[in-house]
Design an enzyme around this catalytic site. Structure first.
Site, mmCIF file in Angstrom:
data_model
loop_
_atom_site.group_PDB
_atom_site.id
_atom_site.type_symbol
_atom_site.label_atom_id
_atom_site.label_comp_id
_atom_site.label_asym_id
_atom_site.label_seq_id
_atom_site.Cartn_x
_atom_site.Cartn_y
_atom_site.Cartn_z
ATOM 1 N N LYS A 45 1.330 4.116 -1.826
ATOM 2 C CA LYS A 45 0.140 4.785 -2.365
ATOM 3 C C LYS A 45 0.479 5.591 -3.606
ATOM 4 O O LYS A 45 -0.273 5.597 -4.590
ATOM 5 C CB LYS A 45 -0.466 5.689 -1.296
ATOM 6 C CG LYS A 45 -1.012 4.950 -0.092
ATOM 7 C CD LYS A 45 -1.412 5.915 1.006
ATOM 8 C CE LYS A 45 -1.817 5.159 2.264
ATOM 9 N NZ LYS A 45 -2.065 6.055 3.407
ATOM 10 N N ARG A 103 6.342 -5.206 10.839
ATOM 11 C CA ARG A 103 5.283 -5.048 9.852
ATOM 12 C C ARG A 103 5.276 -6.213 8.868
ATOM 13 O O ARG A 103 6.258 -6.967 8.758
ATOM 14 C CB ARG A 103 5.438 -3.720 9.102
ATOM 15 C CG ARG A 103 6.672 -3.629 8.232
ATOM 16 C CD ARG A 103 6.790 -2.233 7.628
ATOM 17 N NE ARG A 103 5.623 -1.896 6.829
ATOM 18 C CZ ARG A 103 5.304 -0.669 6.455
ATOM 19 N NH1 ARG A 103 6.060 0.352 6.831
ATOM 20 N NH2 ARG A 103 4.238 -0.442 5.713
ATOM 21 N N GLU A 139 -4.532 6.688 8.577
ATOM 22 C CA GLU A 139 -4.679 7.983 7.932
ATOM 23 C C GLU A 139 -5.657 7.811 6.770
ATOM 24 O O GLU A 139 -5.436 6.950 5.915
ATOM 25 C CB GLU A 139 -3.332 8.460 7.399
ATOM 26 C CG GLU A 139 -2.281 8.725 8.450
ATOM 27 C CD GLU A 139 -0.963 9.143 7.806
ATOM 28 O OE1 GLU A 139 -0.878 10.271 7.299
ATOM 29 O OE2 GLU A 139 -0.032 8.321 7.815
#
Length: 787
Positions: free
Chosen positions: A493, A483, A258
């Site tokens: 973020k 992950r 994204e």
């Protein structure tokens, strides 16, 4: 407690991974011991503190084979002490278990506290003092054996009564620090003995034609077990026929970020997996920007993402955008409605939540709009497209299976209204597809053979496949791997944005962060990152890796690929009074000992030179081997020793000048060598460094977000040390010119500064102002934080 499900639910409280849980359940004794311990501590939900959970697991292992019921009854005392954080280390735990074994039914909390050293805190200052005393008492053997004495040092110091309860890691740090202080950096005396080259035995005839296959993350584990192209079943056989015709049966992957922020270290694994898997199998990988949220996307993120992928050494087969397919996606949304598998919903988020069972997980009930006529939903969806509804008023939802236990099948949203211009399509669209609708369809359009993503999307696999089958289009195979997470930092973020906004870091590429732009600026080689990912391998379990392990991989790479230079961060002038003012001797230094291909360079040795302030003491002592009044010390590669005769200080008491004699009238074997940089204007020496940035860890703990006062309260106030008067030897300029000639960016000019760490040039460097960033410390600096 014989029911396996009951035992499993108890063990889940200890935070065991699925794999670990399965392993434990196979060991009946251990499973019973751990379940009993959970019952003893009274916990009903997962323990948040990982160290407590880990100690309880160790307690189970230590007591699983104890048959004495009186000892097992006393175990609850230990369990309680762990939960109350009275017992904080494995050393204390071992002592506690030994106590209950000997005391049995007579065990009590007061005696347990004494036996396990509860409340007996050992501070770093206490450790340093004990270590210094031990060094002073054993200085002769330490000097003789140097770094080879580390094992015996560890064994001897650990036996000291004052360090009985000291954390072993802290003791090791103190020893490493003292060794460096006393002996200086490792040199040729510490190198392991060279092995004699023996003639290799002739290979066995049976194995000559069978070369050993290289092991890597693409041949083992998760990636090694993936299906071959064409092996993912379809709702109609002709869909696979069309797919194979379009791809010629090769591997096709994609990396779909994204573009609403900068990539972080976790994304390096996703990049390596997707691009690397395709490359390994001679396939192709798309870079597809998932640009379906115009409210959060910015051009700088698109640019940064591509730059990072190329920096890591990969080239996308093609760069695509989800927005390339907006019209096709919209058309398929209408087709979904025509197939009676989509409807326009006007429920509020609160109503949707209640329909899905609410907070109490009650019965799921269909939305009242779910059964409306197909034509009505088509009209309402087109009204959404034409801007007749405001954001939040209407959504297109997929008519899935409300009875399915998987929440990803509870009529997910496919389209929503957004009154925001798109960076590529402008004001054309008022409706935008969601990830759940877009992702699988774009994978299908691009004929992806392996849709690889992290395990957080595991439940989404069912909805992914449902939508492809509902529209009867080619269905890629989604597969999920664990992950990569690095402890001791944050990668959110939103939280990094706060750090930037409030000035705790300079920007998203501040080298103390773990965004990939920050890691690149810090000077970490991309090859070291890829090697780190390959070393970890790819499994279905999430990897929570300590930053020290990441640093070790970086050092391993830098050790093999960087030259060595003498950098003096905090210089003080050394004047040799007994040699002429115009004396110049050129000392040849290899850029890297043992690597003649890197060449060598000359540095001027003169009457005036700079040494680091940390290499001088005003008062000598038996356990100190660097410069001090009356002591002879070697300067690296200089033929003779120097001996301090006097020194000067300024008004503040700071040493500004050291006077010594060059002992060229006799040969003395020094106990250590220190680095230096000669002063010689004719040779442009020294090279002045405007700023040396020593980066330490940004946060104090391994889990900043667990701080009860928030992650900001966990910030390390000493995460950056600045040196503004540093000097470096002339080899720096030679190597810098070579790097520029070869077209490398500033961060690619990396070198090892002896005793100080590995460094690179910062991007803010100009022709007249050089700024250095420390990448990581040296192995010998184990007591310092560098991440």
């Amino acid at each position: 407690m014989t029911d396996e499900n009951e035992v499993a639910s108890k063990l889940a409280i200890l935070g065991l991974t699925d794999q670990k849980l399965n392993d434990v359940l196979k060991n009946k004794k251990l499973a019973f011991a751990l379940a009993s311990i959970v019952q003893e501590c009274g916990a009903e939900s997962a323990l948040e503190d990982k160290s407590t959970a880990s100690l309880l697991q160790s307690l189970g292992t230590a007591t699983k084979d104890i048959p004495d019921t009186s000892v097992l009854a006393a175990r609850s005392l230990v369990t309680n002490a762990v939960v109350m954080k009275k017992i904080k280390s494995n050393i204390q735990l071992e002592a506690a278990v030994a106590y209950i074994k000997s005391a049995g039914e007579k065990a009590n909390s007061a005696d347990l506290d004494i036996a396990a050293g509860v409340g007996q805190e050992v501070t770093p200052e206490m450790i340093d003092k004990e270590v210094a005393t031990y060094f002073a008492e054993n200085s002769k053997s330490i000097t003789a054996n140097r770094y080879k004495s580390i094992p015996s040092l560890m064994a001897g110091i650990k036996k000291l009564p004052g360090l009985k309860w000291a954390p072993p890691a802290e003791v090791k740090k103190a020893i490493d620090k003292k060794l460096l202080e006393v002996l200086g950096p490792k040199d040729e005396r510490d190198a392991p003995p060279k092995k004699s080259k023996m003639e290799k035995a002739a290979p066995d005839a049976a194995t000559v034609d069978e070369p050993k296959k290289a092991r890597n993350m693409f041949t083992e584990g998760f990636l090694g077990d993936l299906h071959k192209p064409g092996a993912n079943p379809q709702i109609k056989p002709e869909l696979m026929t069309g797919h194979l015709k379009a791809t010629n049966g090769i591997v096709v992957t994609r990396f779909p970020p994204e573009p609403n922020g900068y990539l972080h270290i976790g994304h390096s694994k996703a990049i390596a997996v997707n691009f690397g898997y395709a490359k390994y199998h001679s396939g192709i990988c798309y870079l597809r920007y998932d640009d379906t949220n115009p409210e959060a996307e910015e051009e700088r993120y698109f640019t940064a993402i591509l730059e990072i992928i190329e920096w890591l050494g990969f080239t996308p087969y093609k760069i695509t955008y989800s927005s390339d397919h907006f019209q096709r996606l919209y058309d398929l949304a209408e087709e979904l409605i025509r197939r009676d598998k989509g409807y326009v919903c006007f429920c509020t988020p609160e109503q949707v939540h209640e329909n899905r069972g609410g907070d109490n997980g009650g019965a799921r009930i269909p939305c009242k709009h779910r059964s409306k006529p197909i034509e009505q939903s088509l009209d309402e969806f087109r009204a959404m497209r034409d801007g007749k509804y405001n954001p939040g008023e209407a959504t297109l939802r997929m008519k899935m299976d409300l009875e399915d236990p998987n929440p990803q099948m509870w009529d997910l949203v496919a389209y929503r209204v957004l009154n925001a211009p798109h960076h590529r399509t402008g004001d054309k669209w008022k409706v935008y597809p969601t990830y759940d609708f877009t992702h699988c369809l774009c994978d299908s359009f691009e004929n992806i053979s392996h849709s690889l993503c992290t395990t957080e999307f595991y439940l989404s696999r069912q909805s992914y496949e449902w939508l492809c089958d509902a529209l009867e289009i080619y269905k890629p195979a989604q597969r999920e791997y664990g992950r990569l997470n690095i402890t001791g930092t944050i990668m959110s973020k939103r939280k990094i944005a706060r750090l930037v906004k409030e000035g705790f870091v300079s920007d998203w590429d501040d080298p103390r962060l773990f965004t990939l732009v920050a890691i690149r600026r810090r000077g970490v080689p991309p090859e070291a990152i890829l090697s780190f990912v390959n070393e970890l391998g790819v499994t279905t379990t999430n990897s929570n890796i300590q930053v020290t392990r990441f640093e070790t991989s970086i050092r391993r790479y830098l050790e093999d690929h960087t030259p060595r230079l003498m950098l003096i961060p905090d210089p003080v002038l050394l004047i040799l009074d007994n040699i002429p003012d115009d004396y110049v001797e050129l000392i040849a230094l290899p850029y890297k000992p043992g690597s003649p291909e890197l060449g060598e360079h000359n540095v001027p040795f003169t009457k005036r030179a700079y040494i680091d302030r940390s290499d001088f003491r005003e008062q000598d002592s038996e356990d100190y081997f660097r410069l001090a009044p009356g002591k002879s010390v070697g300067l690296l590669k200089v033929p003779y020793t120097v001996r301090v005769t006097s020194f000067r200080k300024d008004e503040s008491g700071k040493v500004t000048e050291i006077h010594a004699i060059y002992e060229n009238d006799r040969k003395i074997k020094p106990k250590t060598y220190i680095q230096w940089v000669g002063e010689s204007p004719a040779h442009n020496s020294p090279v002045r460094i405007s700023e040396v940035r020593m980066f330490n860890r940004l946060f104090l703990s391994e889990s900043p977000e667990s701080n009860p006062d928030g992650f900001i309260a966990d910030i390390n106030p000493n995460s950056l040390d600045l040196y503004k008067d540093a000097v470096i030897e002339v080899g720096f300029d030679d190597f810098r010119r070579k790097n520029v000639k070869e077209g490398g960016g500033p961060e690619s000019m990396r070198f090892q500064a002896l005793r100080v760490g590995y460094f690179c040039i910062d991007r803010e460097t100009t022709e007249d102002s050089v700024i250095l960033n420390r990448i990581v410390t040296l192995k010998e600096d184990a007591g310092k934080s560098s991440a």
